[in-house]
Design a protein around this motif. Structure first.
Motif, PDB file in Angstrom:
ATOM      1  N   LEU A  89       0.777  -1.203  -0.024  1.00 47.07           N
ATOM      2  CA  LEU A  89      -0.109   0.015   0.017  1.00 47.07           C
ATOM      3  C   LEU A  89       0.823   1.214  -0.078  1.00 47.07           C
ATOM      4  CD1 LEU A  89      -1.221  -2.267   2.149  1.00 47.07           C
ATOM      5  CD2 LEU A  89      -3.019  -0.665   2.319  1.00 47.07           C
ATOM      6  N   ALA A  90       0.439   2.209  -0.924  1.00 43.91           N
ATOM      7  CA  ALA A  90       1.367   3.461  -0.718  1.00 43.91           C
ATOM      8  C   ALA A  90       0.485   4.460  -0.013  1.00 43.91           C
ATOM      9  CB  ALA A  90       1.370   4.085  -2.314  1.00 43.91           C
ATOM     10  N   ARG A  91       1.320   5.201   0.993  1.00 41.67           N
ATOM     11  CA  ARG A  91       0.584   6.123   1.742  1.00 41.67           C
ATOM     12  C   ARG A  91       1.293   7.382   1.464  1.00 41.67           C
ATOM     13  NH1 ARG A  91       2.326   8.864   6.211  1.00 41.67           N
ATOM     14  NH2 ARG A  91       1.081   9.581   7.746  1.00 41.67           N
ATOM     15  N   VAL A  92       0.639   8.442   1.021  1.00 39.82           N
ATOM     16  CA  VAL A  92       1.230   9.678   0.417  1.00 39.82           C
ATOM     17  C   VAL A  92       0.612  10.694   1.201  1.00 39.82           C
ATOM     18  CG1 VAL A  92       1.459  10.905  -1.790  1.00 39.82           C
ATOM     19  CG2 VAL A  92       1.447   8.556  -1.780  1.00 39.82           C
ATOM     20  N   LEU A 104       3.324   4.453  -7.258  1.00 44.86           N
ATOM     21  CA  LEU A 104       2.026   4.234  -6.849  1.00 44.86           C
ATOM     22  C   LEU A 104       1.152   3.227  -7.681  1.00 44.86           C
ATOM     23  CD1 LEU A 104       0.791   8.142  -6.379  1.00 44.86           C
ATOM     24  CD2 LEU A 104       1.885   6.417  -4.864  1.00 44.86           C
ATOM     25  N   ALA A 105       1.449   3.361  -8.951  1.00 43.11           N
ATOM     26  CA  ALA A 105       0.868   2.245  -9.815  1.00 43.11           C
ATOM     27  C   ALA A 105       1.051   0.809  -9.629  1.00 43.11           C
ATOM     28  CB  ALA A 105       1.002   2.643 -11.300  1.00 43.11           C
ATOM     29  N   ALA A 106       2.482   0.522  -9.188  1.00 42.38           N
ATOM     30  CA  ALA A 106       2.759  -0.873  -8.939  1.00 42.38           C
ATOM     31  C   ALA A 106       2.288  -1.331  -7.527  1.00 42.38           C
ATOM     32  CB  ALA A 106       4.302  -0.771  -8.687  1.00 42.38           C
ATOM     33  N   CYS A 107       1.857  -0.455  -6.502  1.00 45.46           N
ATOM     34  CA  CYS A 107       1.432  -0.816  -5.361  1.00 45.46           C
ATOM     35  C   CYS A 107      -0.212  -1.329  -5.669  1.00 45.46           C
ATOM     36  CB  CYS A 107       1.181   0.392  -4.592  1.00 45.46           C
ATOM     37  SG  CYS A 107       2.865   0.613  -3.587  1.00 45.46           S
ATOM     38  N   ASP A 108      -0.984  -2.178  -4.805  1.00 38.97           N
ATOM     39  CA  ASP A 108      -1.945  -2.733  -4.664  1.00 38.97           C
ATOM     40  C   ASP A 108      -2.885  -1.815  -4.514  1.00 38.97           C
ATOM     41  OD1 ASP A 108      -1.206  -5.615  -5.487  1.00 38.97           O
ATOM     42  OD2 ASP A 108       0.143  -5.302  -3.722  1.00 38.97           O
ATOM     43  N   ILE A 109      -2.669  -0.937  -3.665  1.00 32.18           N
ATOM     44  CA  ILE A 109      -3.694   0.001  -2.937  1.00 32.18           C
ATOM     45  C   ILE A 109      -2.920   1.230  -2.602  1.00 32.18           C
ATOM     46  CG2 ILE A 109      -5.194   0.872  -1.001  1.00 32.18           C
ATOM     47  CD1 ILE A 109      -5.912  -2.265  -0.645  1.00 32.18           C
ATOM     48  N   SER A 110      -3.329   2.541  -3.109  1.00 36.02           N
ATOM     49  CA  SER A 110      -2.646   3.769  -2.995  1.00 36.02           C
ATOM     50  C   SER A 110      -3.553   4.676  -2.331  1.00 36.02           C
ATOM     51  CB  SER A 110      -2.045   4.379  -4.142  1.00 36.02           C
ATOM     52  OG  SER A 110      -0.928   3.566  -4.716  1.00 36.02           O
ATOM     53  N   VAL A 111      -3.253   5.292  -1.250  1.00 38.55           N
ATOM     54  CA  VAL A 111      -4.070   6.489  -0.628  1.00 38.55           C
ATOM     55  C   VAL A 111      -3.191   7.753  -0.396  1.00 38.55           C
ATOM     56  CG1 VAL A 111      -5.636   4.487   0.492  1.00 38.55           C
ATOM     57  CG2 VAL A 111      -3.622   5.453   1.659  1.00 38.55           C
ATOM     58  N   ASP A 174      -4.351   8.671   7.277  1.00 37.15           N
ATOM     59  CA  ASP A 174      -4.073   7.494   8.294  1.00 37.15           C
ATOM     60  C   ASP A 174      -5.551   7.061   8.756  1.00 37.15           C
ATOM     61  OD1 ASP A 174      -1.307   7.045   8.631  1.00 37.15           O
ATOM     62  OD2 ASP A 174      -1.442   8.743   9.768  1.00 37.15           O
ATOM     63  N   GLU A 175      -6.645   8.125   8.671  1.00 39.92           N
ATOM     64  CA  GLU A 175      -8.060   7.445   8.892  1.00 39.92           C
ATOM     65  C   GLU A 175      -8.559   6.700   7.757  1.00 39.92           C
ATOM     66  OE1 GLU A 175     -10.499  10.759   9.657  1.00 39.92           O
ATOM     67  OE2 GLU A 175      -9.960  11.188  11.667  1.00 39.92           O
ATOM     68  N   VAL A 176      -8.009   7.014   6.433  1.00 39.15           N
ATOM     69  CA  VAL A 176      -8.193   6.224   5.199  1.00 39.15           C
ATOM     70  C   VAL A 176      -7.834   4.694   5.196  1.00 39.15           C
ATOM     71  CG1 VAL A 176      -8.186   6.324   2.699  1.00 39.15           C
ATOM     72  CG2 VAL A 176      -8.670   8.399   3.914  1.00 39.15           C
ATOM     73  N   LEU A 177      -6.699   4.815   5.746  1.00 33.34           N
ATOM     74  CA  LEU A 177      -5.904   3.393   5.898  1.00 33.34           C
ATOM     75  C   LEU A 177      -6.161   2.625   6.838  1.00 33.34           C
ATOM     76  CD1 LEU A 177      -1.910   4.391   5.275  1.00 33.34           C
ATOM     77  CD2 LEU A 177      -3.612   2.650   4.008  1.00 33.34           C
ATOM     78  N   ALA A 178      -6.868   3.044   7.904  1.00 28.43           N
ATOM     79  CA  ALA A 178      -7.207   2.302   9.061  1.00 28.43           C
ATOM     80  C   ALA A 178      -8.134   1.116   8.677  1.00 28.43           C
ATOM     81  CB  ALA A 178      -7.671   3.175  10.152  1.00 28.43           C
ATOM     82  N   PRO A 179      -9.183   1.592   8.015  1.00 26.49           N
ATOM     83  CA  PRO A 179     -10.006   0.258   7.891  1.00 26.49           C
ATOM     84  C   PRO A 179      -9.446  -0.849   6.575  1.00 26.49           C
ATOM     85  CG  PRO A 179     -11.056   2.066   6.874  1.00 26.49           C
ATOM     86  CD  PRO A 179      -9.865   2.596   7.792  1.00 26.49           C
ATOM     87  N   ILE A 180      -8.734  -0.411   5.808  1.00 32.66           N
ATOM     88  CA  ILE A 180      -8.068  -1.060   4.922  1.00 32.66           C
ATOM     89  C   ILE A 180      -7.053  -2.216   5.653  1.00 32.66           C
ATOM     90  CG2 ILE A 180      -6.633  -1.242   2.853  1.00 32.66           C
ATOM     91  CD1 ILE A 180      -7.568   1.624   2.045  1.00 32.66           C
ATOM     92  N   LEU A 181      -6.243  -1.451   6.363  1.00 30.16           N
ATOM     93  CA  LEU A 181      -5.216  -2.546   7.103  1.00 30.16           C
ATOM     94  C   LEU A 181      -6.020  -3.226   8.292  1.00 30.16           C
ATOM     95  CD1 LEU A 181      -2.501   0.317   8.170  1.00 30.16           C
ATOM     96  CD2 LEU A 181      -2.499  -1.431   6.319  1.00 30.16           C
TER      97      LEU A 181
END
Length: 244
Positions: A89-92, A104-111, A174-181
């Motif tokens: 996952l990319a965290r930007v 970013l494109a290589a990552c499975d999920i990018s936020v 990080d709020e966007v990432l939390a449910p994904i993780l």
């Protein structure tokens, strides 16, 4: 000097591009160190997923013009992300330019946070987004990509998400990432690996078919007179000679 930070929490390995004084440009050294860190994470049974992030206000400014990686090394890094048997996952939270968009494109999920901006700036220094097209072309809107490849215009997070460059964006990344993780932590490791294999099959077909040609194209363009002028102009903070 370490260029990649490593931390781990509850099965998630966080790899941070850590050369903020160079805007996390993709130097030969950084690309090599990141590739090694990803390989280590892929082999570690304690790692459920990998988050790729950055220090400073720039995720990555693209290729380091003073110490660029060999095109083959960049291909290897991008393919390594796509093939890693763990979700990446990319965290930007900052700016992304040129080669950084390939990550970013290589990552499975990018936020990304809404502070991020994006641009394919290659044409403005006399080259083309050749190698990074390997993960980008199968995963993004082709009509939109034509515009941004050809013009080097800047994209905001809403447009980046619309064309498929981002998965999601928000004020607090990080709020966007939390449910994904949380979802990844609840998923069986072997099931994650096989599901990722399904999702990346078309991307890997593009690598198999086009990597050699795009690597050669990248090497040829970077050795061209236009590239020398474009890179010199960039480093001297002036317009290149072709601007009208």
């Amino acid at each position: 000097m370490t260029l990649i930070g490593r931390t781990r929490a509850r099965g998630v390995e966080t790899l941070s591009l850590d050369a903020p004084e160079r805007r996390n440009a993709l130097s030969a050294a950084l690309v090599g160190e990141l590739a090694d860190a990803l390989t280590d994470a892929g082999k570690d049974s304690g790692v459920r997923a990998v988050v790729l992030t950055h220090t400073g206000n720039t995720f990555s400014a693209g290729a380091d013009l003073r110490d660029p990686p060999a095109p083959e090394a960049l291909v290897g890094l991008l393919r390594g992300i796509v093939e890693l048997p763990k979700p990446v996952l990319a965290r930007v939270t900052g700016h992304v330019r040129a080669g950084g968009l390939g990550l970013l494109a290589a990552c499975d999920i990018s936020v990304a946070s809404h502070a991020a901006t994006f641009a394919f700036t290659e044409v403005r220094i006399g080259v083309a987004p050749a190698v990074i097209s390997l993960p980008l072309l199968p995963r993004t809107d082709p009509r939109a990509l034509a515009r941004y490849y050809l013009t080097g215009e800047r994209l905001d997070t809403a447009e980046a998400a619309r064309i498929g460059l981002l998965t999601a964006a928000g004020d607090d990344v990080d709020e966007v990432l939390a449910p994904i993780l949380d979802g990844l932590r609840r998923s069986a490791p072997e099931a994650l690996a096989e599901t990722k294999r399904l999702l990346t099959a078309r991307v890997l077909e593009t690598f198999d078919r086009d990597a050699a040609d795009l690597t050669a194209l990248s090497a040829r363009l970077f050795a061209s007179a236009h590239a020398r002028e474009g890179m010199t102009a960039f480093l001297e903070r002036r317009d290149p000679e072709w601007v009208v």
